[in-house]
Design an enzyme around this catalytic site. Structure first.
Site, PDB file in Angstrom:
ATOM      1  N   LYS A  91       0.851  -1.186   0.000  1.00 53.50           N
ATOM      2  CA  LYS A  91       0.000   0.000   0.000  1.00 53.50           C
ATOM      3  C   LYS A  91       0.880   1.227   0.000  1.00 53.50           C
ATOM      4  O   LYS A  91       2.019   1.188   0.494  1.00 53.50           O
ATOM      5  CB  LYS A  91      -0.891   0.024   1.249  1.00 53.50           C
ATOM      6  N   GLY A 148     -20.715   6.318   2.178  1.00 51.11           N
ATOM      7  CA  GLY A 148     -19.659   6.679   1.232  1.00 51.11           C
ATOM      8  C   GLY A 148     -20.234   6.820  -0.161  1.00 51.11           C
ATOM      9  O   GLY A 148     -21.086   6.018  -0.569  1.00 51.11           O
ATOM     10  N   GLY A 188     -17.936   7.717  -2.823  1.00 51.76           N
ATOM     11  CA  GLY A 188     -16.750   7.834  -3.676  1.00 51.76           C
ATOM     12  C   GLY A 188     -16.854   6.786  -4.771  1.00 51.76           C
ATOM     13  O   GLY A 188     -17.958   6.358  -5.138  1.00 51.76           O
ATOM     14  N   ASN A 189     -15.706   6.323  -5.260  1.00 52.61           N
ATOM     15  CA  ASN A 189     -15.756   5.341  -6.354  1.00 52.61           C
ATOM     16  C   ASN A 189     -16.509   4.083  -5.944  1.00 52.61           C
ATOM     17  O   ASN A 189     -17.388   3.606  -6.661  1.00 52.61           O
ATOM     18  CB  ASN A 189     -14.337   4.985  -6.817  1.00 52.61           C
ATOM     19  N   GLY A 195     -18.550   3.496  -3.133  1.00 56.56           N
ATOM     20  CA  GLY A 195     -19.914   3.730  -2.649  1.00 56.56           C
ATOM     21  C   GLY A 195     -20.880   4.067  -3.772  1.00 56.56           C
ATOM     22  O   GLY A 195     -22.010   3.560  -3.805  1.00 56.56           O
TER      23      GLY A 195
END
Ligand code: GLU
Length: 424
Positions: A114, A226, A228-229, A231
């Site tokens: 990460k 969420g 975002g991408n 959610g």
């Protein structure tokens, strides 16, 4: 996402301490060799660096960046890059550990990594964001590579940022190497279906869970934390593929509830027009905490870590919690929800769809032949269903939680590769 008052949260919220505690529980259940356990508890390598960025006003700001290669026994390390003001080395370590278990449970030939940068991308101009992205790649260019470590998007990063990064890498190297980054735009060698892949994989996992629980999802209610991408696609696909009614959605500023159902296209249009989801016609405002504790059939946390804690776990009323975010639930909350009979699809199983399609993207890059979205989704479904089945089988056989079961499957696979390599 600021979703709750933290005053009565008693547990340790350090994500890496949580990731280690989860591993410890699995190691005890597996009677894992103590040397192997010690090895798997720590990242194999980590890189800390500064990224000087020339700002639009001519000044230079120095950002701090990280890349953690947690374990690459099963293949090149793999995992996204987050741009977040609250990033720390411990969040990156935890997320890199979870990537290790994720690629193993999904049974793809990759390890776990990460990356992160401490920054608030909302305060950066597009040009500053581009220079930061290119700066990140310059800092890690020597430690990433198709056979070493392959980054991808995560919280607050996207295909455009991957495009700047791949361009920086290829410019430095002097050759084209699309497989060094996944989640690229399709014209630069990205895969069809990669952007919705995390949500799509989670939807397949919910379908499998509902099958096991004999639950009918047609018309079932769903809340998504969420937008975002992950959610936003979860809202879309929960309705389109599973026939669920999404009655509540939130973003980092708050949430909305509309009992008759929230249409993804209308909500996205509203968001584009107004800059947020608040004030969506026909909805009333709710806060993030209320969203998590709504009386719904399926709750989808699709934001960031530490959202379901000892402070609110007892109030969760969903039958299924499908963790599309990484690390949304603390161990204490896990215990409470388990006692309340809530079926949890744990994060690194539920959200493995993103990295599975990233792997398909690497495969397509390597033989320079590209699949249709239909084919991508077919293969994704096969992988997700196999992963869910392996975990569910472990869960039924051992009588442990789904999270521990996912760890047992993943840790066994990673430990086997470590042993075969003769590292431990
Ligand atoms: N950031 C995604 C995750 O947490 C995808 C990682 C990848 O595709 O490498 O799973």
């Amino acid at each position: 996402m600021k979703s709750m008052t933290r005053t009565d949260i008693r547990e340790n919220l350090n994500p890496f301490a949580i990731a280690q505690a989860q591993l410890d529980e699995a190691a005890a259940e597996l009677r894992l060799d103590p040397d192997m356990h010690a090895f798997l508890r720590e990242p194999m390598r980590e890189f800390h660096f500064t990224i000087p960025v020339r700002m639009d006003d001519g000044s230079t700001r120095v950002f701090r960046g990280f890349r953690v290669q947690y374990n690459d026994a099963r293949g090149p390390a793999k995992g996204g890059i987050r741009f977040h003001p609250d990033e720390t080395i411990d969040t990156v370590r935890a997320l890199a550990a979870w990537m290790t278990w994720k690629t193993a449970v999904a049974d793809i030939p990759l390890g776990g990594a990460k990356g992160g940068v401490i920054c608030n991308p909302r305060t950066l101009s597009r040009n500053e964001l581009e220079r930061l992205s290119r700066g990140y790649m310059r800092a890690v260019a020597r430690i990433v590579g198709v056979s070493q470590d392959v980054p991808a998007p995560d919280v607050n990063t996207n295909p455009q940022i991957m495009a700047w990064m791949i361009d920086e890498y290829e410019t430095l190297m002097g050759f084209r190497e699309p497989g060094v980054i996944t989640g690229k735009p399709v014209p630069l060698g990205g895969s069809a279906g990669r952007t919705p892949a995390t949500a799509m994989g989670g939807i397949y996992a919910i379908r499998e869970a509902a099958n096991m629980l004999d639950m009918n999802l047609e018309g079932a209610t769903c809340a998504v934390q969420g937008f975002g991408n992950v959610g936003s696609y979860a809202v879309k696909l929960a309705a389109e593929i599973l026939g669920m009614t999404v009655i509540a959605v939130s973003d980092e500023f708050g949430g909305i509830e509309k009992r008759s159902g929230i249409d993804y296209h209308e909500l996205s249009q509203h968001q584009r027009r107004t800059g947020g989801i608040a004030g969506f016609p026909g909805s009333h405002p709710i806060n993030n905490d209320d969203l998590l504790t709504l009386d719904v059939d399926v709750l989808i946390p699709a934001a960031i870590e530490n959202q379901i804690t000892s402070a609110n776990a007892a109030q969760i009323r969903a039958k299924i919690v499908a963790e599309m975010a990484n690390g949304p639930t603390t161990p204490e909350a896990d215990t409470i929800m388990g006692e309340n009979g809530i079926f949890i699809i744990p994060d690194f199983l539920c959200n493995a769809g993103g990295v599975i399609v990233s792997y398909f993207e690497m495969v397509q890059n390597s033989y320079q032949f590209y699949w249709s979205e239909y084919h991508v989704n077919e293969e994704l479904d096969r992988k997700m269903t196999a992963a869910f089945d392996a975990v569910y089988k472990m869960y039924s056989q051992r009588g442990v939680s789904m999270r521990v079961a996912a760890y047992l499957v993943a840790v066994q696979r990673v430990a086997e590769a470590v042993r075969l390599r003769g590292w431990v």
